[in-house]
Write a protein that holds these residues in place. Sequence first.
Motif, PDB file in Angstrom:
ATOM      1  N   ILE A 278      11.760  -2.419   9.964  1.00 23.64           N
ATOM      2  CA  ILE A 278      11.416  -3.605  10.770  1.00 23.64           C
ATOM      3  C   ILE A 278      10.671  -4.638   9.915  1.00 23.64           C
ATOM      4  CG2 ILE A 278      11.443  -2.365  12.989  1.00 23.64           C
ATOM      5  CD1 ILE A 278       8.346  -2.655  13.014  1.00 23.64           C
ATOM      6  N   ASP A 279      11.010  -4.655   8.627  1.00 21.33           N
ATOM      7  CA  ASP A 279      10.418  -5.630   7.712  1.00 21.33           C
ATOM      8  C   ASP A 279      11.537  -6.477   7.117  1.00 21.33           C
ATOM      9  OD1 ASP A 279       9.025  -7.044   5.822  1.00 21.33           O
ATOM     10  OD2 ASP A 279       8.306  -5.303   4.708  1.00 21.33           O
ATOM     11  N   ALA A 280      11.383  -7.804   7.224  1.00 17.71           N
ATOM     12  CA  ALA A 280      12.423  -8.712   6.713  1.00 17.71           C
ATOM     13  C   ALA A 280      12.623  -8.586   5.194  1.00 17.71           C
ATOM     14  CB  ALA A 280      12.066 -10.154   7.068  1.00 17.71           C
TER      15      ALA A 280
ATOM     16  N   THR B  60      -2.656   6.600  -1.028  1.00 19.35           N
ATOM     17  CA  THR B  60      -1.528   6.426  -1.944  1.00 19.35           C
ATOM     18  C   THR B  60      -2.028   5.834  -3.264  1.00 19.35           C
ATOM     19  OG1 THR B  60      -1.151   4.236  -1.057  1.00 19.35           O
ATOM     20  CG2 THR B  60       0.123   6.008  -0.076  1.00 19.35           C
ATOM     21  N   MET B  61      -1.207   5.957  -4.274  1.00 20.24           N
ATOM     22  CA  MET B  61      -1.539   5.458  -5.617  1.00 20.24           C
ATOM     23  C   MET B  61      -2.944   5.904  -6.006  1.00 20.24           C
ATOM     24  SD  MET B  61       0.283   1.737  -5.398  1.00 20.24           S
ATOM     25  CE  MET B  61       0.962   1.446  -3.767  1.00 20.24           C
ATOM     26  N   TYR B  62      -3.206   7.147  -5.731  1.00 21.35           N
ATOM     27  CA  TYR B  62      -4.566   7.698  -5.805  1.00 21.35           C
ATOM     28  C   TYR B  62      -4.910   8.175  -7.203  1.00 21.35           C
ATOM     29  CZ  TYR B  62      -8.662  10.366  -4.442  1.00 21.35           C
ATOM     30  OH  TYR B  62      -9.946  10.844  -4.334  1.00 21.35           O
TER      31      TYR B  62
ATOM     32  N   LYS C  47      -2.952  13.691  -1.445  1.00 21.11           N
ATOM     33  CA  LYS C  47      -3.165  12.320  -1.913  1.00 21.11           C
ATOM     34  C   LYS C  47      -1.972  12.016  -2.803  1.00 21.11           C
ATOM     35  CE  LYS C  47      -7.504  12.606  -0.359  1.00 21.11           C
ATOM     36  NZ  LYS C  47      -7.231  13.675   0.628  1.00 21.11           N
ATOM     37  N   ILE C  48      -1.311  10.903  -2.547  1.00 22.30           N
ATOM     38  CA  ILE C  48      -0.138  10.553  -3.360  1.00 22.30           C
ATOM     39  C   ILE C  48      -0.627   9.898  -4.656  1.00 22.30           C
ATOM     40  CG2 ILE C  48       2.075   9.322  -3.424  1.00 22.30           C
ATOM     41  CD1 ILE C  48       1.928  11.311  -1.065  1.00 22.30           C
ATOM     42  N   PRO C  49      -0.367  10.501  -5.802  1.00 19.66           N
ATOM     43  CA  PRO C  49      -0.862   9.910  -7.048  1.00 19.66           C
ATOM     44  C   PRO C  49      -0.029   8.703  -7.449  1.00 19.66           C
ATOM     45  CG  PRO C  49       0.484  11.820  -7.535  1.00 19.66           C
ATOM     46  CD  PRO C  49       0.428  11.708  -6.031  1.00 19.66           C
ATOM     47  N   ARG C  50      -0.574   7.899  -8.320  1.00 17.60           N
ATOM     48  CA  ARG C  50       0.237   6.843  -8.921  1.00 17.60           C
ATOM     49  C   ARG C  50       1.246   7.536  -9.829  1.00 17.60           C
ATOM     50  NH1 ARG C  50      -0.485   1.486  -9.073  1.00 17.60           N
ATOM     51  NH2 ARG C  50      -2.542   1.470  -8.119  1.00 17.60           N
TER      52      ARG C  50
ATOM     53  N   ARG D  75       7.659   7.285 -11.540  1.00 16.97           N
ATOM     54  CA  ARG D  75       8.962   7.653 -10.960  1.00 16.97           C
ATOM     55  C   ARG D  75       9.122   7.105  -9.540  1.00 16.97           C
ATOM     56  NH1 ARG D  75      11.420   8.212 -15.405  1.00 16.97           N
ATOM     57  NH2 ARG D  75      11.837  10.311 -16.122  1.00 16.97           N
ATOM     58  N   LEU D  76       7.992   7.082  -8.800  1.00 17.70           N
ATOM     59  CA  LEU D  76       8.036   6.557  -7.429  1.00 17.70           C
ATOM     60  C   LEU D  76       8.378   5.070  -7.417  1.00 17.70           C
ATOM     61  CD1 LEU D  76       4.998   8.355  -5.775  1.00 17.70           C
ATOM     62  CD2 LEU D  76       7.372   8.497  -5.012  1.00 17.70           C
ATOM     63  N   SER D  77       7.931   4.369  -8.445  1.00 17.44           N
ATOM     64  CA  SER D  77       8.216   2.933  -8.470  1.00 17.44           C
ATOM     65  C   SER D  77       9.593   2.638  -9.077  1.00 17.44           C
ATOM     66  CB  SER D  77       7.114   2.172  -9.193  1.00 17.44           C
ATOM     67  OG  SER D  77       6.952   2.676 -10.489  1.00 17.44           O
ATOM     68  N   GLU D  78      10.120   3.571  -9.846  1.00 14.17           N
ATOM     69  CA  GLU D  78      11.444   3.366 -10.444  1.00 14.17           C
ATOM     70  C   GLU D  78      12.580   3.706  -9.472  1.00 14.17           C
ATOM     71  OE1 GLU D  78      10.143   4.679 -14.994  1.00 14.17           O
ATOM     72  OE2 GLU D  78      11.307   6.037 -13.741  1.00 14.17           O
TER      73      GLU D  78
ATOM     74  N   VAL E 249       0.811  -1.227   0.000  1.00 13.45           N
ATOM     75  CA  VAL E 249       0.000   0.000   0.000  1.00 13.45           C
ATOM     76  C   VAL E 249       0.844   1.278   0.000  1.00 13.45           C
ATOM     77  CG1 VAL E 249      -1.981  -1.108   1.096  1.00 13.45           C
ATOM     78  CG2 VAL E 249      -0.248   0.001   2.532  1.00 13.45           C
ATOM     79  N   GLY E 250       2.160   1.102  -0.021  1.00 16.34           N
ATOM     80  CA  GLY E 250       3.022   2.295  -0.064  1.00 16.34           C
ATOM     81  C   GLY E 250       3.665   2.675   1.264  1.00 16.34           C
ATOM     82  N   LYS E 251       3.759   1.735   2.197  1.00 14.74           N
ATOM     83  CA  LYS E 251       4.416   2.037   3.484  1.00 14.74           C
ATOM     84  C   LYS E 251       5.879   2.422   3.274  1.00 14.74           C
ATOM     85  CE  LYS E 251       3.285  -2.096   5.137  1.00 14.74           C
ATOM     86  NZ  LYS E 251       2.254  -2.550   4.176  1.00 14.74           N
ATOM     87  N   SER E 252       6.616   1.544   2.585  1.00 11.51           N
ATOM     88  CA  SER E 252       8.050   1.793   2.430  1.00 11.51           C
ATOM     89  C   SER E 252       8.301   3.009   1.534  1.00 11.51           C
ATOM     90  CB  SER E 252       8.740   0.556   1.848  1.00 11.51           C
ATOM     91  OG  SER E 252       8.497  -0.551   2.690  1.00 11.51           O
ATOM     92  N   THR E 253       7.517   3.137   0.483  1.00 13.03           N
ATOM     93  CA  THR E 253       7.659   4.292  -0.415  1.00 13.03           C
ATOM     94  C   THR E 253       7.421   5.592   0.354  1.00 13.03           C
ATOM     95  OG1 THR E 253       6.868   2.899  -2.215  1.00 13.03           O
ATOM     96  CG2 THR E 253       6.808   5.271  -2.595  1.00 13.03           C
TER      97      THR E 253
HETATM   98  N1  LIG Z   1       2.439   6.363  -5.621  1.00 13.81           N
HETATM   99  C1  LIG Z   1       2.935   5.306  -6.262  1.00 13.81           C
HETATM  100  N2  LIG Z   1       2.905   5.250  -7.611  1.00 13.81           N
HETATM  101  C2  LIG Z   1       3.369   4.169  -8.271  1.00 13.81           C
HETATM  102  N3  LIG Z   1       3.916   3.098  -7.678  1.00 13.81           N
HETATM  103  C3  LIG Z   1       3.978   3.102  -6.320  1.00 13.81           C
HETATM  104  C4  LIG Z   1       3.501   4.203  -5.547  1.00 13.81           C
HETATM  105  N4  LIG Z   1       3.688   3.911  -4.240  1.00 13.81           N
HETATM  106  C5  LIG Z   1       4.257   2.704  -4.199  1.00 13.81           C
HETATM  107  N5  LIG Z   1       4.436   2.198  -5.430  1.00 13.81           N
HETATM  108  C6  LIG Z   1       4.964   0.883  -5.805  1.00 13.81           C
HETATM  109  O1  LIG Z   1       4.053  -0.088  -5.298  1.00 13.81           O
HETATM  110  C7  LIG Z   1       4.744  -1.187  -4.728  1.00 13.81           C
HETATM  111  C8  LIG Z   1       4.402  -1.307  -3.248  1.00 13.81           C
HETATM  112  O2  LIG Z   1       4.864  -0.133  -2.576  1.00 13.81           O
HETATM  113  P1  LIG Z   1       5.617  -0.246  -1.185  1.00 13.81           P
HETATM  114  O3  LIG Z   1       6.689  -1.267  -1.242  1.00 13.81           O
HETATM  115  O4  LIG Z   1       5.951   1.126  -0.758  1.00 13.81           O
HETATM  116  O5  LIG Z   1       4.403  -0.777  -0.296  1.00 13.81           O
HETATM  117  P2  LIG Z   1       4.490  -1.432   1.159  1.00 13.81           P
HETATM  118  O6  LIG Z   1       3.176  -1.143   1.799  1.00 13.81           O
HETATM  119  O7  LIG Z   1       5.706  -1.007   1.856  1.00 13.81           O
HETATM  120  O8  LIG Z   1       4.601  -2.981   0.769  1.00 13.81           O
HETATM  121  P3  LIG Z   1       4.853  -4.173   1.821  1.00 13.81           P
HETATM  122  O9  LIG Z   1       3.555  -4.350   2.507  1.00 13.81           O
HETATM  123  O10 LIG Z   1       5.244  -5.330   0.959  1.00 13.81           O
HETATM  124  O11 LIG Z   1       5.941  -3.736   2.736  1.00 13.81           O
HETATM  125  C9  LIG Z   1       6.214  -0.919  -4.977  1.00 13.81           C
HETATM  126  O12 LIG Z   1       6.586  -1.557  -6.159  1.00 13.81           O
HETATM  127  C10 LIG Z   1       6.287   0.586  -5.144  1.00 13.81           C
HETATM  128  O13 LIG Z   1       7.371   0.994  -5.963  1.00 13.81           O
END
Ligand SMILES: Nc1ncnc2c1ncn2[C@@H]1O[C@H](COP(=O)(O)OP(=O)(O)OP(=O)(O)O)[C@@H](O)[C@H]1O
Length: 267
Positions: A39-41, A184-186, A212-215, A218-221, A14-18
Amino acid sequence: MSKVIAVANQKGGVGKSTTTVNLAAYLGSRGKKILCIDIDAQGNLTTGFGIRKKDLSCSTYDILTGKESIKNAVIQTEFENVSVVPANADLAGAEVELVNMEQRFNRLKMQVLTIKEDYDFIFIDCPPALGQLTINGMTACDELLIPMLAEFYALEGLTQLVNTMKLVRANYNPSLDILGIVFTMYDNRLNVSRQVVEEVEQYFAAKVFQTKIPRNVRLSEAPSYGKPVMYYDKHSKGTLAYECLGKEILGEPLSSIMKLRLNIAKD
Ligand SMILES: Nc1ncnc2c1ncn2[C@@H]1O[C@H](COP(=O)(O)OP(=O)(O)OP(=O)(O)O)[C@@H](O)[C@H]1O
Ligand SMILES: [Mg+2]
């Protein structure tokens, strides 16, 4: 005063790490001293900052199991004011080991307290589960930042997350609160997205971030280059989005131009 924020949602992807990587980078660029704890393996936060998981001599696993103190695990990144406590697959073993340990839900908190005052913000990137690691994160933090997708099933997940938060509050961390919910990815062209936002706003009112963080591709790259998006593509929508979120967290108003560019201006 330093603030410890756990970025949590048991739903995966859902975008936690991003959110953790990019928010940390923005706040660091604003002169705030930042520590991010993975704190994620899966170690996605670690990789996102360009740290090689294979080479770690000390990681979250060592600090949770009491083999090392957190100070020894801190790595300074090449990004302004951002340090990281990294994680790798070793951490999967901690789930099993923790079961028989004393203070098993308090172990991260005890470590964080020893360095809290060295930083303005400490972010904890939680795994996609409500297990012992996430409970350690929720116990160690002051507030939760909840990234979520604007889709129907997200609402059920949110209820479960809030119930866990209440449990942690009652048992381990009485002052635990929600910093905010960030979508996120809105995509605001979708009716369902707008409906979900409205519904969440009914329950959580001011806790829902305007940003709102759009999809944004660049964020995924950016993670594959080991960089936060602002160091990968300064002019991307992803960079702007996390700047806006950072400003909201700092209590700074968003300009109308920023809102328009991010497409969050209300008509
Ligand atoms: N706003 C965004 N637009 C496009 N891609 C995104 C966006 N946010 C995250 N992503 C992509 O979506 C995927 C999941 O994002 P992320 O790893 O941040 O989620 P997470 O919640 O940390 O996942 P996990 O639960 O596995 O830890 C990744 O490939 C990331 O690059
Ligand atoms: Mg993650």
